[in-house]
Scaffold this motif. Structure first.
Motif, mmCIF file in Angstrom:
data_model
loop_
_atom_site.group_PDB
_atom_site.id
_atom_site.type_symbol
_atom_site.label_atom_id
_atom_site.label_comp_id
_atom_site.label_asym_id
_atom_site.label_seq_id
_atom_site.Cartn_x
_atom_site.Cartn_y
_atom_site.Cartn_z
ATOM 1 N N PHE A 1 -4.541 -2.342 -6.133
ATOM 2 C CA PHE A 1 -4.540 -2.996 -4.820
ATOM 3 C C PHE A 1 -5.936 -3.567 -4.600
ATOM 4 C CE2 PHE A 1 -2.399 -3.168 -0.566
ATOM 5 C CZ PHE A 1 -3.445 -3.751 0.151
ATOM 6 N N HIS B 1 -4.601 3.835 -5.185
ATOM 7 C CA HIS B 1 -3.458 2.945 -5.409
ATOM 8 C C HIS B 1 -3.509 2.460 -6.855
ATOM 9 C CE1 HIS B 1 -0.849 -0.595 -5.046
ATOM 10 N NE2 HIS B 1 -0.427 -0.133 -3.887
ATOM 11 N N HIS C 1 -8.000 -0.268 -2.647
ATOM 12 C CA HIS C 1 -7.563 1.089 -2.290
ATOM 13 C C HIS C 1 -7.740 1.979 -3.517
ATOM 14 C CE1 HIS C 1 -6.056 0.792 1.783
ATOM 15 N NE2 HIS C 1 -5.497 -0.372 1.498
ATOM 16 N N ALA D 1 -5.260 -1.760 7.071
ATOM 17 C CA ALA D 1 -5.865 -0.453 6.855
ATOM 18 C C ALA D 1 -6.553 0.047 8.124
ATOM 19 C CB ALA D 1 -6.858 -0.510 5.699
ATOM 20 N N ARG E 1 0.838 -1.219 0.000
ATOM 21 C CA ARG E 1 0.000 0.000 0.000
ATOM 22 C C ARG E 1 0.864 1.257 0.000
ATOM 23 N NH1 ARG E 1 -1.384 3.369 3.944
ATOM 24 N NH2 ARG E 1 -0.754 1.949 5.633
#
Length: 547
Positions: free
Chosen positions: A513, A510, A507, A390, A370
């Motif tokens: 992801f 990102h 995400h 997260a 991440r």
């Protein structure tokens, strides 16, 4: 009514019966026939669901929720035919069925014996769906002579006798060892294996001989003479560059023709091998390479992640690149900084697993991906670890954890972001589970639908917003924390149709992801790569051009 090919093995195990069976299925399809493949395993477990991955390798799950041997994965990958519960059975399941019938009084007070009651149960299993296909290929696990396998060998002997003549044939896979000291291939182990088979009433029609060296014609003739098979039915099986070369190699060796000759099918339809020629072209003419780190807990035995390894290969084929996958023990990251280990890779995959060992390492791998913008694919537990990461590092839930392995710590309890799934909807009924239930067959198993968020990365990958994927888990991400996580950028982009169970997270800021609760690797095939693996490898390729 189907024709039956019974595939047995001798001399030693792990010669590739499953691969030979799958390749034969693909070859019969190439000639226009329909096929179904089955596995009969002699072990006493009811199924491999509770067996350690180190003990038995991967557990392959079917659409209808059966936990089966990994060979069924080969069958699906080579034929594209979705396996069913009726395509895998063990001695444990057979004996369980017989004993259940005995308890119900179904045998009317008879003395229950291996013959006829156990063998009849095996024969009933073999015959299921026999009017659906042209060929039924049945692989018997283990090797001839194993005491556990004797009821299965006796059952297929009886089955062949009860069917019309010419409807069943036997294919036997053996080893031809090479003695370097004398510079010779030795045929005696094969002769003894066939002798053992014939002693229990089975005469092979086709012999497949595994060898690391070319088999001279005189040796093939000798095998044919002493094993009572036709010379053109002695089929050499050599080591290959890839398992996906097997259909082409076996076709060149004459396996499909030998099988059709044994059934008296003449003239045989001409084969169309273009599918497998294209597969091998993509494998052997790759235009680049990407490196993928697989951060798992069963890395000492690659068969534990067999379908994942194959799905990555398929993703490489889709992008005409070679995928170099490397296995990393997640426990390493619990005592070392993951950065030096993961920086050389273009993408990171965290697969499923059970239990606490290695989970903190998987969480740190997800954090690295991440923060560094490295493509990430989390599967089942790999998705749950990404959610916990997260929750801890973005949503402020410092004690986020899972009911599977986190426990009370002093005065402070952990925050159960992942919980034990106690009920869910399957079809038109509700399934309920308790922590005290038996372990075997009690997970959320098989194919379930999911609704994808329009405009999400995963909807773009699939090219649609409704999917169906296979599951195998008993823990689930708690939707209670959805708002807190989405406020931090972790989007719940796939949900169960009733909106209660998170299926996919990603995400949004990102490059790539994605975490999925299901197992996409189980549906990937060399001629039809799974979209998630094709997209993951494509993202890895883009990453490789940045570094």
């Amino acid at each position: 009514m189907a024709r039956y090919v019974f595939i047995t093995g001798g001399v030693v195990s792990s010669l590739g019966k499953g691969l030979a069976s799958a390749a034969l299925g693909a070859l019969l399809q190439a000639r226009g026939f329909s096929v179904r493949l089955r596995k009969l395993d002699p072990y006493l477990n009811v199924d491999p669901g509770t067996m350690s991955p180190f003990e038995h390798g991967e557990v392959f799950v079917t659409d209808d929720g059966a936990e089966t041997d990994l060979d069924l994965g080969h069958y699906e990958r080579f034929t594209g035919v979705s396996a069913r519960k009726t395509d895998s059975v063990s001695s444990g399941r057979i004996y369980s069925n017989v004993l259940e019938k005995e308890r119900r009084g179904a045998y009317l007070g008879k003395t229950i014996q291996v013959i006829p009651h156990v063998t009849n149960e095996i024969k009933d299993f073999i015959a299921v769906g026999d009017d659906e296909v042209d060929f039924m290929l049945c692989e018997i696990g283990g090797t001839v002579g194993d005491i556990e396998g004797l009821p299965f060998f006796e059952a297929i002997r009886q089955f062949a006798q009860e069917r019309p003549r010419g409807q069943c044939i036997f294919m036997h896979l053996t080893l031809l060892p090479y003695l370097a000291a004398s510079g010779e291939l030795k045929t005696k182990p094969t002769q003894h294996s066939v002798k053992e088979l014939r002693s229990i009433g089975l005469q092979p029609d086709v012999l497949v001989c595994r060898s690391e060296h070319p088999i001279p014609d005189k040796e093939r003739a000798k095998i044919a003479l002493f094993c009572n098979v036709r010379p053109d039915s002695v089929i050499p099986a050599y080591d290959l560059r890839s398992i996906y070369e097997a259909p082409l190699a076996y076709h060149r060796a004459g396996l499909d023709q030998a099988v059709l000759n044994a059934f008296g099918i003449s003239p045989a339809p001409r084969p169309d091998m273009s599918r497998w020629e294209d597969v091998m072209d993509r494998l052997t003419h790759a235009e680049g390479e990407v490196r993928v780190a697989i951060v798992g807990k069963y890395v000492q035995l690659e068969d534990a992640y067999k379908s994942i390894a194959e799905a990555l290969t398929h993703g490489g084929m889709a992008n005409r690149v070679r995928v170099k996958a490397e296995w990393i023990d997640a426990e390493i990251f619990e005592r070392e900084d993951p950065a030096p280990h993961l920086e050389p890779f273009h993408a990171i995959l965290v697969p499923g697993g059970f239990g606490e060992r290695g989970t903190e390492g998987k969480i740190r791998a997800a954090q690295f991906a991440r923060e560094k913008g490295v493509p990430y694919l989390g599967i089942c537990l790999g998705m749950q670890m990404a959610v916990i990461e997260a929750a801890r590092n973005m949503a402020g839930l410092a004690n986020a954890g899972s009911e599977e392995f986190d426990h009370e710590a002093g005065e402070k309890r952990f925050t159960p972001v992942v919980y034990h799934l106690k009920e869910w909807v399957q079809g038109n009924h509700r399934v309920e589970r308790k922590l005290t239930d038996d372990k075997g067959g009690t997970m959320r198993l098989g194919a379930y639908s999911a609704q994808l968020t329009a405009g999400s990365k995963v909807a773009e990958v699939y090219g649609k917003t409704e999917i169906e994927e296979r599951h195998r888990h008993r823990y689930e991400v708690d939707i209670t924390y959805r708002e807190a996580l989405e406020n931090c950028g972790l989007v719940f982009s796939g949900m169960s149709p009733d909106g209660r169970l998170p299926e996919i997270v990603e995400h949004k800021d990102h490059p790539w992801f994605i975490g999925v609760q299901f197992h996409p690797e189980l549906k990937s095939k060399p001629f039809a790569p799974h979209p998630l693996f094709a997209g993951f490898v494509k993202a890895a390729l883009a990453q490789s051009r940045l570094v």
